[in-house]
Motif scaffolding. Structure first.
Motif, PDB file in Angstrom:
ATOM      1  N   GLY A  10       0.838  -1.202   0.000  1.00  0.00           N
ATOM      2  CA  GLY A  10       0.000   0.000   0.000  1.00  0.00           C
ATOM      3  C   GLY A  10       0.868   1.245   0.000  1.00  0.00           C
ATOM      4  N   ILE A  11       0.768   2.032  -1.046  1.00  0.00           N
ATOM      5  CA  ILE A  11       1.531   3.277  -1.140  1.00  0.00           C
ATOM      6  C   ILE A  11       0.917   4.290  -0.174  1.00  0.00           C
ATOM      7  CG2 ILE A  11       2.181   5.198  -2.653  1.00  0.00           C
ATOM      8  CD1 ILE A  11       1.937   3.160  -4.985  1.00  0.00           C
ATOM      9  N   PRO A  12       1.710   4.836   0.746  1.00  0.00           N
ATOM     10  CA  PRO A  12       1.152   5.814   1.683  1.00  0.00           C
ATOM     11  C   PRO A  12       0.761   7.103   0.963  1.00  0.00           C
ATOM     12  CG  PRO A  12       3.409   5.176   2.306  1.00  0.00           C
ATOM     13  CD  PRO A  12       3.119   4.566   0.992  1.00  0.00           C
ATOM     14  N   GLN A  27      -8.305   2.631 -10.796  1.00  0.00           N
ATOM     15  CA  GLN A  27      -8.871   1.351 -10.383  1.00  0.00           C
ATOM     16  C   GLN A  27      -7.758   0.397  -9.954  1.00  0.00           C
ATOM     17  OE1 GLN A  27     -12.141   1.140 -10.321  1.00  0.00           O
ATOM     18  NE2 GLN A  27     -12.378  -0.978  -9.783  1.00  0.00           N
ATOM     19  N   GLY A  28      -7.890  -0.144  -8.746  1.00  0.00           N
ATOM     20  CA  GLY A  28      -6.966  -1.158  -8.264  1.00  0.00           C
ATOM     21  C   GLY A  28      -5.691  -0.653  -7.630  1.00  0.00           C
ATOM     22  N   SER A  29      -5.501   0.665  -7.528  1.00  0.00           N
ATOM     23  CA  SER A  29      -4.302   1.184  -6.858  1.00  0.00           C
ATOM     24  C   SER A  29      -4.251   0.661  -5.430  1.00  0.00           C
ATOM     25  CB  SER A  29      -4.320   2.715  -6.813  1.00  0.00           C
ATOM     26  OG  SER A  29      -4.115   3.265  -8.070  1.00  0.00           O
ATOM     27  N   SER A  30      -3.091   0.166  -5.018  1.00  0.00           N
ATOM     28  CA  SER A  30      -2.914  -0.322  -3.663  1.00  0.00           C
ATOM     29  C   SER A  30      -2.394   0.828  -2.811  1.00  0.00           C
ATOM     30  CB  SER A  30      -1.936  -1.495  -3.649  1.00  0.00           C
ATOM     31  OG  SER A  30      -1.853  -2.048  -2.363  1.00  0.00           O
ATOM     32  N   LEU A  31      -3.193   1.259  -1.829  1.00  0.00           N
ATOM     33  CA  LEU A  31      -2.901   2.468  -1.063  1.00  0.00           C
ATOM     34  C   LEU A  31      -2.951   2.226   0.437  1.00  0.00           C
ATOM     35  CD1 LEU A  31      -5.218   4.895  -3.066  1.00  0.00           C
ATOM     36  CD2 LEU A  31      -2.781   4.490  -3.435  1.00  0.00           C
ATOM     37  N   ARG A  32      -2.234   3.098   1.167  1.00  0.00           N
ATOM     38  CA  ARG A  32      -2.331   3.159   2.628  1.00  0.00           C
ATOM     39  C   ARG A  32      -2.836   4.547   2.977  1.00  0.00           C
ATOM     40  NH1 ARG A  32       2.779   3.328   6.421  1.00  0.00           N
ATOM     41  NH2 ARG A  32       3.640   2.492   4.499  1.00  0.00           N
ATOM     42  N   VAL A  33      -3.997   4.629   3.610  1.00  0.00           N
ATOM     43  CA  VAL A  33      -4.603   5.913   3.961  1.00  0.00           C
ATOM     44  C   VAL A  33      -4.812   5.987   5.471  1.00  0.00           C
ATOM     45  CG1 VAL A  33      -5.739   6.197   1.727  1.00  0.00           C
ATOM     46  CG2 VAL A  33      -6.955   5.061   3.584  1.00  0.00           C
ATOM     47  N   THR A  34      -4.786   7.214   5.970  1.00  0.00           N
ATOM     48  CA  THR A  34      -4.964   7.452   7.398  1.00  0.00           C
ATOM     49  C   THR A  34      -5.920   8.615   7.579  1.00  0.00           C
ATOM     50  OG1 THR A  34      -2.666   6.767   7.747  1.00  0.00           O
ATOM     51  CG2 THR A  34      -3.736   7.935   9.556  1.00  0.00           C
ATOM     52  N   GLY A  35      -6.825   8.502   8.543  1.00  0.00           N
ATOM     53  CA  GLY A  35      -7.741   9.596   8.816  1.00  0.00           C
ATOM     54  C   GLY A  35      -8.593   9.344  10.040  1.00  0.00           C
ATOM     55  N   LYS A  36      -9.344  10.370  10.390  1.00  0.00           N
ATOM     56  CA  LYS A  36     -10.226  10.308  11.554  1.00  0.00           C
ATOM     57  C   LYS A  36     -11.565   9.720  11.119  1.00  0.00           C
ATOM     58  CE  LYS A  36     -10.227  13.594  14.577  1.00  0.00           C
ATOM     59  NZ  LYS A  36     -10.436  14.837  15.350  1.00  0.00           N
ATOM     60  N   LEU A  37     -12.085   8.782  11.890  1.00  0.00           N
ATOM     61  CA  LEU A  37     -13.358   8.145  11.574  1.00  0.00           C
ATOM     62  C   LEU A  37     -14.510   9.115  11.813  1.00  0.00           C
ATOM     63  CD1 LEU A  37     -14.656   5.430  10.675  1.00  0.00           C
ATOM     64  CD2 LEU A  37     -14.995   4.956  13.101  1.00  0.00           C
ATOM     65  N   GLN A  38     -15.234   9.436  10.755  1.00  0.00           N
ATOM     66  CA  GLN A  38     -16.387  10.331  10.844  1.00  0.00           C
ATOM     67  C   GLN A  38     -17.684   9.554  10.995  1.00  0.00           C
ATOM     68  OE1 GLN A  38     -14.693  13.407  11.457  1.00  0.00           O
ATOM     69  NE2 GLN A  38     -16.717  13.943  10.824  1.00  0.00           N
ATOM     70  N   ILE A  77      -5.072  -0.259   4.634  1.00  0.00           N
ATOM     71  CA  ILE A  77      -4.361  -0.626   3.421  1.00  0.00           C
ATOM     72  C   ILE A  77      -5.330  -1.436   2.583  1.00  0.00           C
ATOM     73  CG2 ILE A  77      -2.419  -1.884   2.405  1.00  0.00           C
ATOM     74  CD1 ILE A  77      -0.940  -1.507   5.081  1.00  0.00           C
ATOM     75  N   GLY A  78      -5.413  -1.083   1.302  1.00  0.00           N
ATOM     76  CA  GLY A  78      -6.310  -1.806   0.419  1.00  0.00           C
ATOM     77  C   GLY A  78      -6.248  -1.281  -0.997  1.00  0.00           C
ATOM     78  N   GLU A  79      -7.200  -1.742  -1.800  1.00  0.00           N
ATOM     79  CA  GLU A  79      -7.243  -1.370  -3.204  1.00  0.00           C
ATOM     80  C   GLU A  79      -8.379  -0.382  -3.463  1.00  0.00           C
ATOM     81  OE1 GLU A  79      -4.451  -3.898  -2.668  1.00  0.00           O
ATOM     82  OE2 GLU A  79      -6.447  -4.588  -2.125  1.00  0.00           O
ATOM     83  N   LEU A  80      -8.090   0.588  -4.297  1.00  0.00           N
ATOM     84  CA  LEU A  80      -9.053   1.632  -4.614  1.00  0.00           C
ATOM     85  C   LEU A  80     -10.014   1.141  -5.693  1.00  0.00           C
ATOM     86  CD1 LEU A  80      -9.577   4.598  -3.747  1.00  0.00           C
ATOM     87  CD2 LEU A  80      -8.359   5.282  -5.807  1.00  0.00           C
ATOM     88  N   LEU A  81     -11.286   1.285  -5.430  1.00  0.00           N
ATOM     89  CA  LEU A  81     -12.325   0.969  -6.403  1.00  0.00           C
ATOM     90  C   LEU A  81     -12.954   2.290  -6.833  1.00  0.00           C
ATOM     91  CD1 LEU A  81     -14.010  -2.000  -4.488  1.00  0.00           C
ATOM     92  CD2 LEU A  81     -12.174  -2.098  -6.182  1.00  0.00           C
ATOM     93  N   GLU A  85     -18.498   8.667 -11.997  1.00  0.00           N
ATOM     94  CA  GLU A  85     -18.470  10.033 -11.470  1.00  0.00           C
ATOM     95  C   GLU A  85     -17.399  10.210 -10.400  1.00  0.00           C
ATOM     96  OE1 GLU A  85     -22.324  11.698 -10.669  1.00  0.00           O
ATOM     97  OE2 GLU A  85     -23.240  10.514 -12.250  1.00  0.00           O
ATOM     98  N   ASN A  86     -16.313   9.436 -10.520  1.00  0.00           N
ATOM     99  CA  ASN A  86     -15.144   9.539  -9.640  1.00  0.00           C
ATOM    100  C   ASN A  86     -15.449   9.353  -8.161  1.00  0.00           C
ATOM    101  OD1 ASN A  86     -13.322   9.847 -11.743  1.00  0.00           O
ATOM    102  ND2 ASN A  86     -13.662  12.043 -11.820  1.00  0.00           N
ATOM    103  N   ASP A  87     -16.445   8.545  -7.855  1.00  0.00           N
ATOM    104  CA  ASP A  87     -16.728   8.188  -6.466  1.00  0.00           C
ATOM    105  C   ASP A  87     -15.846   6.988  -6.137  1.00  0.00           C
ATOM    106  OD1 ASP A  87     -17.924   8.106  -3.960  1.00  0.00           O
ATOM    107  OD2 ASP A  87     -19.470   6.708  -4.650  1.00  0.00           O
ATOM    108  N   ALA A  88     -14.952   7.141  -5.171  1.00  0.00           N
ATOM    109  CA  ALA A  88     -13.995   6.078  -4.861  1.00  0.00           C
ATOM    110  C   ALA A  88     -14.253   5.477  -3.489  1.00  0.00           C
ATOM    111  CB  ALA A  88     -12.579   6.631  -4.923  1.00  0.00           C
ATOM    112  N   VAL A  89     -13.949   4.181  -3.383  1.00  0.00           N
ATOM    113  CA  VAL A  89     -14.034   3.441  -2.128  1.00  0.00           C
ATOM    114  C   VAL A  89     -12.774   2.605  -2.018  1.00  0.00           C
ATOM    115  CG1 VAL A  89     -15.293   1.669  -0.846  1.00  0.00           C
ATOM    116  CG2 VAL A  89     -16.547   3.314  -2.231  1.00  0.00           C
ATOM    117  N   LEU A  90     -12.162   2.603  -0.853  1.00  0.00           N
ATOM    118  CA  LEU A  90     -11.000   1.748  -0.622  1.00  0.00           C
ATOM    119  C   LEU A  90     -11.496   0.421  -0.073  1.00  0.00           C
ATOM    120  CD1 LEU A  90      -7.763   1.960  -0.610  1.00  0.00           C
ATOM    121  CD2 LEU A  90      -8.069   1.944   1.855  1.00  0.00           C
ATOM    122  N   GLN A  91     -11.193  -0.672  -0.782  1.00  0.00           N
ATOM    123  CA  GLN A  91     -11.533  -2.024  -0.320  1.00  0.00           C
ATOM    124  C   GLN A  91     -10.416  -2.462   0.622  1.00  0.00           C
ATOM    125  OE1 GLN A  91     -14.283  -4.245  -1.295  1.00  0.00           O
ATOM    126  NE2 GLN A  91     -13.477  -5.115   0.578  1.00  0.00           N
ATOM    127  N   ALA A  92     -10.633  -2.304   1.924  1.00  0.00           N
ATOM    128  CA  ALA A  92      -9.572  -2.532   2.909  1.00  0.00           C
ATOM    129  C   ALA A  92      -9.277  -4.007   3.097  1.00  0.00           C
ATOM    130  CB  ALA A  92      -9.960  -1.898   4.243  1.00  0.00           C
TER     131      ALA A  92
END
Length: 126
Positions: A10-12, A27-38, A77-81, A85-92
């Motif tokens: 996962g790329i930070p 599509q399918g980018s492997s990423l590492r994301v960090t944030g506050k849970l809303q 860490i997961g893959e970006l779906l 309309e550029n709505d993205a979800v990370l499949q963790a």
């Protein structure tokens, strides 16, 4: 012998870097994301994290043994779906609570890491 599956690291990234023009926003980018849970929706297993005014949906259906608390800081860490309309979800595939992490210091460390990696690549090219 079990077949090997090629799992990419996962790329930070910082959430504000995930705009539609970014080379990582595909599509399918492997990423590492960090944030506050809303928000966390139990029925759909969708979490929403924010950082710097930017939010991202996280599909947590494959995660086990993680409890979610609003306003806590999480790293996934997961893959970006990317949906229409550029709505993205990370499949963790990995998630953890990182309460206590200083997000400003984390962002600074990412910048320094990228600078170092760039200098390393440039020095090897010479």
């Amino acid at each position: 012998m079990a077949s090997s599956v090629n799992i990419k690291p996962g790329i930070p990234v910082v959430l504000r870097e995930l705009e539609s023009s970014s080379p990582l926003f595909k599509q399918g980018s492997s990423l590492r994301v960090t944030g506050k849970l809303q928000a966390y929706i139990v029925e759909t297993a969708i979490a929403v994290i924010t950082d710097g005014g930017v939010s991202l949906k996280i599909d947590t259906q494959h995660l086990r043994d993680i409890s979610f608390r609003i306003s806590s800081i999480y790293q996934f860490i997961g893959e970006l779906l990317v949906h229409p309309e550029n709505d993205a979800v990370l499949q963790a595939r990995v998630g953890r609570n990182v309460d206590g992490m200083d997000l400003n210091l984390y962002h600074q460390s990412l910048q320094l890491r990228r600078q170092f990696e760039s200098e390393l690549v440039n020095s090897r090219a010479n």
